[in-house]
Scaffold this active site. Structure first.
Site, PDB file in Angstrom:
ATOM      1  N   ASN A   1     -10.159   5.503   0.937  1.00 11.11           N
ATOM      2  CA  ASN A   1     -10.447   5.712   2.364  1.00 11.11           C
ATOM      3  C   ASN A   1     -11.611   6.683   2.593  1.00 11.11           C
ATOM      4  O   ASN A   1     -11.490   7.674   3.318  1.00 11.11           O
ATOM      5  CB  ASN A   1      -9.197   6.169   3.125  1.00 11.11           C
TER       6      ASN A   1
ATOM      7  N   GLY B   1      -4.431  -4.506   5.790  1.00 11.29           N
ATOM      8  CA  GLY B   1      -3.445  -4.306   6.851  1.00 11.29           C
ATOM      9  C   GLY B   1      -3.679  -3.007   7.576  1.00 11.29           C
ATOM     10  O   GLY B   1      -4.398  -2.126   7.093  1.00 11.29           O
TER      11      GLY B   1
ATOM     12  N   LYS C   1      -0.969  -0.958  -4.506  1.00  8.05           N
ATOM     13  CA  LYS C   1      -2.187  -0.192  -4.183  1.00  8.05           C
ATOM     14  C   LYS C   1      -1.740   1.233  -3.928  1.00  8.05           C
ATOM     15  O   LYS C   1      -0.803   1.459  -3.150  1.00  8.05           O
ATOM     16  CB  LYS C   1      -2.845  -0.816  -2.951  1.00  8.05           C
TER      17      LYS C   1
ATOM     18  N   GLU D   1     -11.054   0.665  -3.735  1.00  6.65           N
ATOM     19  CA  GLU D   1     -11.363   0.345  -2.338  1.00  6.65           C
ATOM     20  C   GLU D   1     -12.026   1.545  -1.654  1.00  6.65           C
ATOM     21  O   GLU D   1     -11.507   2.665  -1.713  1.00  6.65           O
ATOM     22  CB  GLU D   1     -10.048  -0.030  -1.646  1.00  6.65           C
TER      23      GLU D   1
ATOM     24  N   LYS E   1     -10.058  -7.291   7.303  1.00 10.70           N
ATOM     25  CA  LYS E   1      -9.067  -6.891   8.311  1.00 10.70           C
ATOM     26  C   LYS E   1      -9.590  -7.403   9.626  1.00 10.70           C
ATOM     27  O   LYS E   1     -10.676  -6.997  10.067  1.00 10.70           O
ATOM     28  CB  LYS E   1      -8.974  -5.365   8.418  1.00 10.70           C
TER      29      LYS E   1
ATOM     30  N   SER F   1       0.868  -1.178   0.000  1.00 12.76           N
ATOM     31  CA  SER F   1       0.000   0.000   0.000  1.00 12.76           C
ATOM     32  C   SER F   1       0.904   1.227   0.000  1.00 12.76           C
ATOM     33  O   SER F   1       1.711   1.410   0.914  1.00 12.76           O
ATOM     34  CB  SER F   1      -0.872  -0.033   1.266  1.00 12.76           C
TER      35      SER F   1
ATOM     36  N   LYS G   1      -2.930   5.100  -2.697  1.00  5.44           N
ATOM     37  CA  LYS G   1      -3.959   5.858  -2.001  1.00  5.44           C
ATOM     38  C   LYS G   1      -4.364   7.026  -2.899  1.00  5.44           C
ATOM     39  O   LYS G   1      -3.497   7.653  -3.524  1.00  5.44           O
ATOM     40  CB  LYS G   1      -3.408   6.387  -0.677  1.00  5.44           C
TER      41      LYS G   1
ATOM     42  N   ASP H   1     -13.780  -1.747   2.510  1.00  5.09           N
ATOM     43  CA  ASP H   1     -12.880  -1.908   3.649  1.00  5.09           C
ATOM     44  C   ASP H   1     -13.627  -1.390   4.888  1.00  5.09           C
ATOM     45  O   ASP H   1     -14.281  -2.178   5.594  1.00  5.09           O
ATOM     46  CB  ASP H   1     -11.578  -1.126   3.366  1.00  5.09           C
TER      47      ASP H   1
ATOM     48  N   ASP I   1      -7.121   3.038  -3.336  1.00  2.00           N
ATOM     49  CA  ASP I   1      -7.859   3.077  -2.066  1.00  2.00           C
ATOM     50  C   ASP I   1      -8.164   4.529  -1.711  1.00  2.00           C
ATOM     51  O   ASP I   1      -7.251   5.328  -1.518  1.00  2.00           O
ATOM     52  CB  ASP I   1      -7.016   2.418  -0.962  1.00  2.00           C
TER      53      ASP I   1
HETATM   54  O1  OSB Z   1      -7.323   1.649   4.261  1.00  2.00           O
HETATM   55  O2  OSB Z   1      -6.234  -0.120   3.992  1.00  2.00           O
HETATM   56  C1  OSB Z   1      -6.374   0.951   4.558  1.00  2.00           C
HETATM   57  C2  OSB Z   1      -3.412   1.622   6.850  1.00  2.00           C
HETATM   58  C3  OSB Z   1      -4.052   2.182   7.930  1.00  2.00           C
HETATM   59  C4  OSB Z   1      -5.407   2.381   7.894  1.00  2.00           C
HETATM   60  C5  OSB Z   1      -6.132   1.998   6.766  1.00  2.00           C
HETATM   61  C6  OSB Z   1      -5.501   1.413   5.678  1.00  2.00           C
HETATM   62  C7  OSB Z   1      -4.107   1.259   5.715  1.00  2.00           C
HETATM   63  C8  OSB Z   1      -3.314   0.744   4.613  1.00  2.00           C
HETATM   64  C9  OSB Z   1      -2.004   0.093   4.953  1.00  2.00           C
HETATM   65  O3  OSB Z   1      -3.632   0.877   3.446  1.00  2.00           O
HETATM   66  C10 OSB Z   1      -2.031  -1.349   4.738  1.00  2.00           C
HETATM   67  C11 OSB Z   1      -0.823  -2.046   5.321  1.00  2.00           C
HETATM   68  O4  OSB Z   1      -0.797  -2.299   6.537  1.00  2.00           O
HETATM   69  O5  OSB Z   1       0.076  -2.376   4.577  1.00  2.00           O
HETATM   70 MG    MG Z   2      -8.425   0.591   2.845  1.00  2.00          MG
END
Ligand code: OSB
Ligand code: MG
Length: 377
Positions: free
Chosen positions: A199, A299, A170, A222, A271, A144, A172, A247, A197
């Site tokens: 978020n 993660g 991936k 995502e 997760k 990520s 962000k 997610d 992703d």
């Molecule tokens: O949205 O997947 C997410 C890390 C913290 C909070 C949310 C996310 C993430 C990551 C990191 O994308 C994933 C990782 O631990 O490698």
């Molecule tokens: Mg995510």
């Protein structure tokens, strides 16, 4: 329920909690902010037959979810650990039921359950992967990549991860840093397995921008919309060619069932922390597998504790997409386990020792600890 035999019961004597501060190798930026230090809580369950370790994956601020470090710290000591100490002798499969009267706080419950599970399995000499139903001894490793200063910097960062061997990227995204960033990565690296992703950073008003991402042949997008936007995600999913993956919205088996029924997602990120533990994660895996919906392991910048458990979970048969299970070195120069996860041919090994299959490095643990408490009867 686990596909294998239940674990043995434990008799719980005390639970130690520590807040850790682990410096990140580089800042990690998402649509909700930038982290330079991972603040996380580690759990040590002390039982009459030995100890077990867990990790509460809350972050410093309630931005990814409503949970956060000091809320977790409080609810664990005030309500959740006392409930477990009161129950005293129980199996790991009983933890969720014992903690059910407390609403929410799933990351805390998941971290406590993992510590109990680790203690029980260590006492039995059983590896977590075998217990959860793992069918692989290694899992493909995705990475990520946070939002960078500009698209050129993003291309540099992605190039370095590809050179290390990560098999899926991936990135962000957030409003204003979506189409151009994705185009830059596609132009630079061609048809690599790529996903984005958001978020929760968009609304349905952004539907045209999100539809522009369709031309990049992404594995998935995502969590474009908010946690409680299941209906809007279904509307969006009907409009996009890119598969929608959830997610933040998938907080439980029930939420996963609703999302699939509504057509809000065609892929699910599992997760363990977000859903209240690895056992609930297995139940969501089973649901999705029966529905023919691919899942992958997300993660939360885990330490070696959660990273080992994530590798075990991701080795279940329904995890058909690479997870965010990178090497420990992607985030940390010094992990708190003696043998941090490494990348080998784009994969991470599923530990085979009893329980989590990793050992704590007590010196590294002490150096990272900023608060410590022990709760006992
Ligand atoms: O949205 O997947 C997410 C890390 C913290 C909070 C949310 C996310 C993430 C990551 C990191 O994308 C994933 C990782 O631990 O490698
Ligand atoms: Mg995510």
């Amino acid at each position: 329920m686990p596909v294998t035999e239940p674990a043995a019961s434990v008799t719980l004597e005390a639970v130690e909690l520590r807040v850790l501060h682990l410096p990140l190798v580089s800042p990690f930026t998402t649509s909700f902010g930038t982290e330079t230090v991972r603040e996380v809580i580690v759990v040590r369950a002390r039982t009459t037959d030995g100890e077990g370790w867990g990790e509460i994956v809350t972050q410093h601020e309630p931005s990814y979810s409503s949970e956060y470090t000091h809320g977790a710290w409080d609810v664990a000591q005030r309500f959740l650990i006392p409930a477990l100490l009161e129950a005293r002798t129980f199996a790991p499969e009983d933890v969720a039921g014992i903690l059910e009267p407390v609403i929410g706080h799933r990351m805390v419950k998941g971290g406590l359950e993992l510590a109990v599970l680790d203690a029980a399995l260590r006492a039995q000499g059983r590896p977590l992967g075998q217990y959860l139903g793992a069918v692989r001894d290694r899992v493909p490793s995705g990475v990520s990549v946070g939002i960078q200063h500009d698209p050129a910097a993003l291309v540099d960062a992605v190039g370095a991860y590809l050179a290390e061997g990560y098999v899926r990227i991936k990135i962000k995204i957030k409003p204003g840093r979506d189409v151009a960033d994705t185009a830059a990565v596609r132009d630079a690296f061609g048809g690599i397995p790529l996903q984005v992703d958001a978020n929760s950073a968009y609304t349905l008003a952004d539907i045209d921008t999100l539809a522009e991402l369709d031309r990049f042949d992404l594995l998935l997008i995502e969590q474009p919309l908010q946690e409680d936007d299941l209906v809007d995600h279904a509307t969006l999913a009907r409009r996009l060619r890119t598969p929608v993956c959830l997610d933040e919205s998938i907080v439980s088996l029930k939420a996963a069932r609703d999302a699939l029924a509504l057509g809000s997602a065609s892929v699910v990120n599992i997760k363990a922390g977000r859903v209240g533990g690895y056992l609930e994660g297995v139940r969501i895996h089973d649901l999705c597998r029966d529905a023919g919906v691919p899942v992958w392991c997300g993660g939360m910048l885990e330490t070696g504790i959660g990273r080992a458990a994530n590798a075990a979970l991701a080795a279940l048969p329904g995890f058909t997409l690479p997870g965010d299970i990178s090497a420990s070195s992607r985030f940390y120069t010094r992990d708190i386990v003696t043998e941090p996860a490494v990348l080998e041919d784009g994969q991470v090994r599923v530990p085979t020792g009893p329980g989590l299959g990793v050992e704590i490095d007590p010196v590294a643990l002490d150096e990272a600890t900023v608060e410590r408490v022990e709760v006992r009867t």
